[in-house]
Design a protein around this motif. Sequence first.
Motif, short mmCIF file in Angstrom:
data_model
loop_
_atom_site.label_atom_id
_atom_site.label_comp_id
_atom_site.label_asym_id
_atom_site.label_seq_id
_atom_site.Cartn_x
_atom_site.Cartn_y
_atom_site.Cartn_z
N LEU A 48 0.87 -1.18 0.00
CA LEU A 48 0.00 0.00 0.00
C LEU A 48 0.90 1.23 0.00
O LEU A 48 1.65 1.45 0.96
CB LEU A 48 -0.92 0.04 1.22
N VAL A 49 0.85 1.98 -1.08
CA VAL A 49 1.67 3.20 -1.19
C VAL A 49 1.03 4.27 -0.31
O VAL A 49 -0.17 4.54 -0.41
CB VAL A 49 1.75 3.68 -2.66
N VAL A 50 1.85 4.87 0.57
CA VAL A 50 1.33 5.90 1.47
C VAL A 50 1.89 7.29 1.19
O VAL A 50 1.29 8.29 1.61
CB VAL A 50 1.55 5.53 2.96
N ASP A 51 3.02 7.39 0.47
CA ASP A 51 3.58 8.71 0.16
C ASP A 51 4.50 8.58 -1.05
O ASP A 51 5.19 7.57 -1.20
CB ASP A 51 4.37 9.25 1.35
N GLY A 52 4.50 9.60 -1.90
CA GLY A 52 5.36 9.61 -3.06
C GLY A 52 4.70 8.99 -4.28
O GLY A 52 3.51 8.70 -4.29
N ALA A 53 5.50 8.82 -5.33
CA ALA A 53 5.01 8.24 -6.58
C ALA A 53 6.06 7.29 -7.12
O ALA A 53 7.26 7.46 -6.88
CB ALA A 53 4.73 9.35 -7.60
N GLY A 54 5.60 6.28 -7.83
CA GLY A 54 6.56 5.31 -8.34
C GLY A 54 5.99 4.50 -9.48
O GLY A 54 4.90 4.76 -9.99
N ARG A 55 6.79 3.50 -9.86
CA ARG A 55 6.39 2.58 -10.92
C ARG A 55 6.66 1.17 -10.44
O ARG A 55 7.76 0.87 -9.96
CB ARG A 55 7.17 2.86 -12.20
N VAL A 56 5.66 0.32 -10.58
CA VAL A 56 5.77 -1.10 -10.22
C VAL A 56 5.91 -1.91 -11.50
O VAL A 56 5.25 -1.64 -12.50
CB VAL A 56 4.52 -1.55 -9.43
N VAL A 66 0.59 5.74 -6.85
CA VAL A 66 0.53 6.99 -6.07
C VAL A 66 -0.07 6.62 -4.71
O VAL A 66 -0.53 5.49 -4.52
CB VAL A 66 -0.34 8.05 -6.78
N PRO A 67 -0.07 7.54 -3.73
CA PRO A 67 -0.66 7.22 -2.44
C PRO A 67 -2.08 6.66 -2.58
O PRO A 67 -2.89 7.18 -3.35
CB PRO A 67 -0.66 8.56 -1.71
N PRO A 89 10.98 10.90 -1.11
CA PRO A 89 10.96 9.45 -0.98
C PRO A 89 9.61 8.85 -1.36
O PRO A 89 8.59 9.54 -1.34
CB PRO A 89 11.23 9.22 0.51
N LEU A 90 9.64 7.59 -1.73
CA LEU A 90 8.44 6.77 -1.92
C LEU A 90 8.33 5.90 -0.69
O LEU A 90 9.29 5.23 -0.30
CB LEU A 90 8.57 5.90 -3.17
N ILE A 91 7.16 5.90 -0.04
CA ILE A 91 6.97 5.11 1.17
C ILE A 91 5.76 4.20 0.96
O ILE A 91 4.70 4.65 0.51
CB ILE A 91 6.74 6.01 2.40
N PHE A 92 5.96 2.92 1.28
CA PHE A 92 4.84 1.99 1.21
C PHE A 92 4.90 1.01 2.37
O PHE A 92 5.95 0.80 2.97
CB PHE A 92 4.77 1.27 -0.15
N ILE A 93 3.74 0.45 2.68
CA ILE A 93 3.61 -0.57 3.71
C ILE A 93 3.52 -1.91 2.99
O ILE A 93 2.73 -2.07 2.05
CB ILE A 93 2.36 -0.35 4.59
#
Length: 120
Positions: A48-56, A66-67, A89-93
């Motif tokens: 679960l993305v909680v902050d930032g943006a990324g690519r999986v 995205v969050p 940063p990108l932060i995820f749980i």
Amino acid sequence: MALEHDERPWGNYTVLDEGADYKVKRITVHAGKRLSYQRHARRAEHWLVVDGAGRVTLDGRDFDVVPGTAVDVPVGAAHRIANTETSEPLIFIEVQRGDYFGEDDIVRLDDDFGRAGGAT
């Protein structure tokens, strides 16, 4: 009880909780970095993305996150997450489910830090 924390070339993680068949981590990926493209034989993951943006990348398919984005990584699926931000940063749980959570259950298919093929 001290929480497990580890610094990696791409960022860091902290274990928030764990039991016999699960482990929960808070993972921070530095701007412009990405985890290795990897698979696991004995665990599935839910992100679960909680902050930032990324690519999986999941079994060769790319999509942006995205969050609020949730990603399910089945046992055996090749996966990676990259931080596409230039300064944040990108932060995820990550919730791992399975019967084993050791680092030696990581098979790295590709790695920006020279670790492909093994654990750590």
